[in-house]
Scaffold this active site. Sequence first.
Site, PDB file in Angstrom:
ATOM      1  N   GLY A 122      85.617 -34.000   9.497  1.00 10.85           N
ATOM      2  CA  GLY A 122      85.896 -35.343   9.037  1.00 10.85           C
ATOM      3  C   GLY A 122      86.205 -35.445   7.718  1.00 10.85           C
ATOM      4  CB  ALA A 189      55.985 -21.495  -4.145  1.00 17.06           C
ATOM      5  N   GLY A 190      58.530 -23.858  -2.254  1.00 14.10           N
ATOM      6  CA  GLY A 190      58.759 -25.162  -1.908  1.00 14.10           C
ATOM      7  C   GLY A 190      58.255 -25.136  -0.070  1.00 14.10           C
ATOM      8  CB  ILE A 192      62.445 -24.334   3.229  1.00 12.41           C
ATOM      9  CG1 ILE A 192      63.106 -25.520   3.609  1.00 12.41           C
ATOM     10  CG2 ILE A 192      63.438 -22.966   3.808  1.00 12.41           C
ATOM     11  CD1 ILE A 192      64.272 -25.877   3.417  1.00 12.41           C
ATOM     12  CB  VAL A 245      64.414 -15.200  -9.607  1.00 14.31           C
ATOM     13  CG1 VAL A 245      65.288 -14.421  -9.135  1.00 14.31           C
ATOM     14  CG2 VAL A 245      63.305 -14.833  -8.840  1.00 14.31           C
ATOM     15  CB  ALA A 276      63.607 -20.763   0.065  1.00 16.15           C
ATOM     16  CG  HIS A 451      32.433 -36.801  19.589  1.00 12.90           C
ATOM     17  ND1 HIS A 451      32.379 -36.219  18.425  1.00 12.90           N
ATOM     18  CD2 HIS A 451      31.409 -36.147  20.579  1.00 12.90           C
ATOM     19  CE1 HIS A 451      31.585 -35.237  18.439  1.00 12.90           C
ATOM     20  NE2 HIS A 451      30.683 -35.098  19.757  1.00 12.90           N
TER      21      HIS A 451
END
Length: 479
Positions: A122, A189-190, A192, A245, A276, A451
């Site tokens: 679309g 290190a998020g 995902i 990186v 990621a 409980h």
Amino acid sequence: MAQQFDVVVIGSGPAGYIAAIKAAQLGKSTACIEKWVDHSGKTSLGGTCLNVGCIPSKALLESSEKFHQAQSEFSDHGINIKDVKIDVKAMMARKDAIVSNLTGGIAGLFKANGVTSIEGKGKLLANKKVEVTKHDGSVEVIEAGSVVLAMGSVPIEIPPTPLHKDIIVDSTGALAFDHVPKRVGVIGAGVIGLELGSVWNRVGSDVIILEALDKFLPFADQMIAKSALKVFEKQGLSIRLSCRVTGSEVKGKTVVVTYQDAEGEKTVEFDKLIVAVGRRPYTEGCFSDDSGVTMDERGFVFVDDQCRTTVPGVYAVGDLVRGPMLAHKGMEEGVMVAEIIAGHNAQMNYETIPSVIYTHPEISWVGKTEEQLKAEGVEFKVGKMPFAAVGRAMAQNDTTGMVKIIADAKTDRILGMHIFGLSSSELIAQGVISMEFAASAEDLQLTCFAHPTLSEAVHDAALAVDGKALHIPNPKRRK
Ligand code: FAD
Ligand code: AMP
């Protein structure tokens, strides 16, 4: 004559399919356009979430956690199994079956609610017209009373690590490895990165996560983030902070990654590298120059608090717009927009959207962190309850973590709930409901919890806000 609908939704992810179903339920003639095709060339509804996001990742997290438990924890229960093996093909087939069951389910819901499903890409034109380019190349223009843009997001790619076959992959590739790679690198290190790193770590890969920031999970409660970092390291995930990186070189079936840390440039070799580093809104080829829709400086479609774009009658929801990139946030926006189109008053509470990281244990929260409240100058009180003192957690052999509740020092109103622990994705709903109803810590203190349950930790954390916890030795007493 061009087809006409009251509502045309572009994109059938959680934000789009919910908007379409709700609009149809409110009596609007509705169409939803989707371009996603699966391996067999068939249109697949459900967007990132169902096809390559929330659902397949949770399926693999579940399988890999069961494998890990069978290998390392069943013996605690007196269950001894020899030679536990992981069959990656079977694990993937189970995941694929869940995905096709759910994506097919959306097609069923569309039929049941009278939503017209249109296959193709679309593009919003001027005057609420939408051009659809079908998979066979033919083009059709549809006229809409209102348009809902729900094109979602795609993984961010970074120049140092261009995707390469099945060696340097994004989250989608990492959900489809056909064997357990020996060495897996994850950039970021998020949420995902941690979830996918956990999957492959549990089934036997050596996983190193390289993260540019010096803080772990900077958006989460820092006490919980620090304790989670220690737990994940113990599980075998090597999480290296302050490592940016900067390059990569594919050598045969491996990839050598270059990164920069405090000591200078270093290299590390992997069999698979998962990029990621976040997601970005998807808008390529989705607007004509005269559509009138504007973007913010980060490429998100610009909307107001009720998801109205700058064009009257055109709305945008989900990952395409500001706010957390979460399926449930998009779904709520989908409902709100459909209600507004139907002429009802609707708004949503962005303050009570829960966040979950589906590691083991899970990290979940809603509301403000201590760090945010300090920065805002709000006075608050804190109550904590470790799962180590919770009977049900002991029975379940999983006592890691805690519930932490933050309440306003003056009004006692709950401002945040942060949970690191087993099933925290379920427990956090108690925080969401409490905050939605503007509950005080005392309201939770006066509530009866079954409980033995993990939820009792929520009760005791609420009691601890006022030094009244019953299950912690020496609670800090307030006079
Ligand atoms: P999307 O789900 O991205 O859907 C957009 C749809 O629009 C797609 O189907 C796309 O093909 C279609 N589309 C785009 N452009 C066009 C066009 N021009 N014409 C026709 N169709 C178009 N969120 C959570 O809340 N919980 C989780 O546990 C979670 N886990 C995740 C795990 C992974 C690995 C990933 C990648 C994401 C995860 N997310 C999770 C995020 C979640 O998937 C997204 O927030 C959510 O899918 C956003 O929904 P959406 O409807 O806005 O967009
Ligand atoms: P999220 O946005 O939560 O998915 O997390 C993505 C993470 O990737 C962030 O914490 C970023 O700091 C991290 N990141 C982005 N680029 C790099 C890079 N070149 N090297 C290492 N980490 C990165």
